[in-house]
Scaffold this motif. Structure first.
Motif, PDB file in Angstrom:
ATOM      1  N   LEU A 134     102.539 114.894 149.308  1.00 59.23           N
ATOM      2  CA  LEU A 134     102.169 113.954 150.142  1.00 59.23           C
ATOM      3  C   LEU A 134     101.726 113.297 148.946  1.00 59.23           C
ATOM      4  N   GLU A 135     100.994 113.790 148.198  1.00 53.62           N
ATOM      5  CA  GLU A 135     100.045 113.275 146.838  1.00 53.62           C
ATOM      6  C   GLU A 135     100.200 113.671 146.410  1.00 53.62           C
ATOM      7  N   ALA A 136      99.240 112.363 144.676  1.00 55.11           N
ATOM      8  CA  ALA A 136      99.555 113.569 143.793  1.00 55.11           C
ATOM      9  C   ALA A 136      97.813 114.334 143.506  1.00 55.11           C
ATOM     10  N   GLY A 137      97.926 114.702 142.914  1.00 58.37           N
ATOM     11  CA  GLY A 137      96.490 116.088 142.892  1.00 58.37           C
ATOM     12  C   GLY A 137      96.000 117.201 141.083  1.00 58.37           C
ATOM     13  N   GLU A 138      95.789 117.544 141.838  1.00 60.77           N
ATOM     14  CA  GLU A 138      95.288 118.553 140.192  1.00 60.77           C
ATOM     15  C   GLU A 138      95.143 120.186 140.533  1.00 60.77           C
ATOM     16  N   SER A 139      96.004 120.892 140.515  1.00 61.71           N
ATOM     17  CA  SER A 139      95.570 121.993 140.450  1.00 61.71           C
ATOM     18  C   SER A 139      94.582 123.012 140.095  1.00 61.71           C
ATOM     19  N   LEU A 140      94.011 124.220 140.395  1.00 67.05           N
ATOM     20  CA  LEU A 140      93.574 124.964 140.436  1.00 67.05           C
ATOM     21  C   LEU A 140      92.938 125.087 138.650  1.00 67.05           C
ATOM     22  N   ALA A 141      94.295 125.008 137.433  1.00 67.80           N
ATOM     23  CA  ALA A 141      95.066 125.380 136.364  1.00 67.80           C
ATOM     24  C   ALA A 141      94.797 123.915 135.517  1.00 67.80           C
ATOM     25  N   GLY A 142      93.932 123.088 136.179  1.00 69.76           N
ATOM     26  CA  GLY A 142      94.223 122.324 135.222  1.00 69.76           C
ATOM     27  C   GLY A 142      95.539 121.306 135.681  1.00 69.76           C
ATOM     28  N   LYS A 143      96.920 121.415 135.874  1.00 64.36           N
ATOM     29  CA  LYS A 143      97.961 120.436 136.074  1.00 64.36           C
ATOM     30  C   LYS A 143      97.930 119.525 136.894  1.00 64.36           C
ATOM     31  N   LEU A 144      98.632 118.373 137.097  1.00 62.54           N
ATOM     32  CA  LEU A 144      98.585 116.861 137.388  1.00 62.54           C
ATOM     33  C   LEU A 144     100.156 117.742 138.417  1.00 62.54           C
ATOM     34  N   LEU A 145      99.569 117.194 139.666  1.00 60.88           N
ATOM     35  CA  LEU A 145     100.904 117.067 140.405  1.00 60.88           C
ATOM     36  C   LEU A 145     101.484 116.130 141.191  1.00 60.88           C
ATOM     37  N   ALA A 146     102.244 115.987 140.754  1.00 62.15           N
ATOM     38  CA  ALA A 146     103.067 114.556 141.204  1.00 62.15           C
ATOM     39  C   ALA A 146     103.128 113.912 142.134  1.00 62.15           C
ATOM     40  N   ARG A 147     103.188 113.332 143.306  1.00 59.55           N
ATOM     41  CA  ARG A 147     103.468 113.290 145.163  1.00 59.55           C
ATOM     42  C   ARG A 147     105.136 113.054 145.144  1.00 59.55           C
ATOM     43  N   SER A 148     105.949 113.976 145.976  1.00 60.49           N
ATOM     44  CA  SER A 148     107.166 114.569 146.168  1.00 60.49           C
ATOM     45  C   SER A 148     107.381 115.715 145.106  1.00 60.49           C
ATOM     46  N   THR A 149     106.821 115.751 144.351  1.00 63.61           N
ATOM     47  CA  THR A 149     106.766 117.364 143.877  1.00 63.61           C
ATOM     48  C   THR A 149     107.317 118.829 144.910  1.00 63.61           C
ATOM     49  N   VAL A 150     108.299 119.527 144.875  1.00 61.82           N
ATOM     50  CA  VAL A 150     108.176 120.497 145.387  1.00 61.82           C
ATOM     51  C   VAL A 150     107.986 121.711 144.765  1.00 61.82           C
ATOM     52  N   ILE A 151     106.671 122.407 145.481  1.00 63.39           N
ATOM     53  CA  ILE A 151     106.194 123.664 145.122  1.00 63.39           C
ATOM     54  C   ILE A 151     106.195 124.377 145.858  1.00 63.39           C
ATOM     55  N   ARG A 152     106.980 126.174 145.590  1.00 61.98           N
ATOM     56  CA  ARG A 152     106.946 127.106 146.316  1.00 61.98           C
ATOM     57  C   ARG A 152     105.575 127.572 145.865  1.00 61.98           C
ATOM     58  N   VAL A 153     104.875 128.401 146.671  1.00 64.64           N
ATOM     59  CA  VAL A 153     102.954 128.987 147.211  1.00 64.64           C
ATOM     60  C   VAL A 153     103.287 130.585 148.089  1.00 64.64           C
ATOM     61  N   LEU A 154     102.778 131.383 147.506  1.00 61.62           N
ATOM     62  CA  LEU A 154     102.644 131.829 149.015  1.00 61.62           C
ATOM     63  C   LEU A 154     101.793 131.425 149.581  1.00 61.62           C
ATOM     64  N   ARG A 155     102.780 132.875 151.661  1.00 60.32           N
ATOM     65  CA  ARG A 155     101.709 131.725 152.505  1.00 60.32           C
ATOM     66  C   ARG A 155      99.995 131.365 152.889  1.00 60.32           C
ATOM     67  N   ASN A 156      99.418 132.335 151.645  1.00 59.43           N
ATOM     68  CA  ASN A 156      97.957 132.428 152.531  1.00 59.43           C
ATOM     69  C   ASN A 156      97.520 131.471 151.443  1.00 59.43           C
ATOM     70  N   ARG A 157      97.585 130.282 150.815  1.00 55.46           N
ATOM     71  CA  ARG A 157      97.501 129.176 149.235  1.00 55.46           C
ATOM     72  C   ARG A 157      97.892 127.816 150.634  1.00 55.46           C
ATOM     73  N   ALA A 158      98.088 128.382 152.168  1.00 60.03           N
ATOM     74  CA  ALA A 158      98.500 126.626 152.425  1.00 60.03           C
ATOM     75  C   ALA A 158      97.841 126.796 154.130  1.00 60.03           C
ATOM     76  N   THR A 159      97.121 125.790 154.007  1.00 59.39           N
ATOM     77  CA  THR A 159      96.047 125.706 155.642  1.00 59.39           C
ATOM     78  C   THR A 159      96.926 124.688 156.539  1.00 59.39           C
ATOM     79  N   PRO A 160      97.543 124.877 157.828  1.00 57.82           N
ATOM     80  CA  PRO A 160      97.381 124.181 158.542  1.00 57.82           C
ATOM     81  C   PRO A 160      97.504 123.110 159.049  1.00 57.82           C
ATOM     82  N   ILE A 161      97.387 122.186 159.129  1.00 60.88           N
ATOM     83  CA  ILE A 161      97.078 120.811 159.420  1.00 60.88           C
ATOM     84  C   ILE A 161      97.082 120.729 160.941  1.00 60.88           C
ATOM     85  N   GLU A 162      95.696 120.674 161.749  1.00 62.77           N
ATOM     86  CA  GLU A 162      95.794 120.736 163.284  1.00 62.77           C
ATOM     87  C   GLU A 162      96.278 119.301 163.531  1.00 62.77           C
TER      88      GLU A 162
END
Length: 171
Positions: A134-162
């Motif tokens: 939902l926003e642009a940001g930088e990964s741990l690997a230094g890759k710039l990720l654009a808003r609206s990019t879809v990225i697949r990750v293991l479940r333990n990388r995503a923390t639900p927003i309460e």
């Protein structure tokens, strides 16, 4: 605000090399999905009742974090287009491991790279979630990720927003 309709149709446009959603004679949504990213090159796929329900679920999930109507509509349509995207390998090394959480479809999550990035879960399976950034940001690997990019990750990388975002409408 647009309301989903059975008149909407998905199709692949070879000239633009993109998946398009024809909304009406004057309005068209151009997704980020090129032919190489599609599991099949759709000729004319009518908008389904299931997609209409998902449209409202994605839209309502975004309400607490996206106040701009046009941006919320764009992100909702990107989330819907993801169903035509071919499965890709996960990119979990882009983000820090979080405490074990169970993130589900239509849920807002945060991914922790060099930046904290808010995302929406647009698909999930037993091991991974696919997140629409939902926003642009930088990964741990230094890759710039654009808003609206879809990225697949293991479940333990995503923390639900309460938050309570279960405001779903039915189609």
């Amino acid at each position: 605000m647009l309301t989903p309709s059975e008149q909407w149709t998905w199709h692949y446009c070879p000239q633009k090399d993109r998946l398009l959603l024809e909304i009406d004679d004057q309005l068209q949504f151009c997704s980020d999905l090129s032919g190489a990213n599609l599991h099949s090159r759709i000729q004319q796929q009518p908008f389904s009742l299931e997609e209409a329900e998902s449209y409202w679920r994605f839209h309502d999930a975004l309400l607490p974090v996206i106040s701009d109507d046009a941006l919320r509509l764009e992100l909702t349509l990107h989330a819907l287009a993801n169903r035509y995207r071919q499965l890709s390998a996960h990119k979990s090394w882009y983000f820090a491991t979080q405490r074990s959480q169970d993130s589900g479809l239509y849920q807002l999550v945060q991914l922790q790279g060099k930046d904290t990035i808010t995302a929406l879960v647009v698909a999930s399976d037993l091991e991974c979630v696919e997140c629409l950034l939902l926003e642009a940001g930088e990964s741990l690997a230094g890759k710039l990720l654009a808003r609206s990019t879809v990225i697949r990750v293991l479940r333990n990388r995503a923390t639900p927003i309460e938050q309570d975002v279960n405001l779903a409408r039915t189609a």
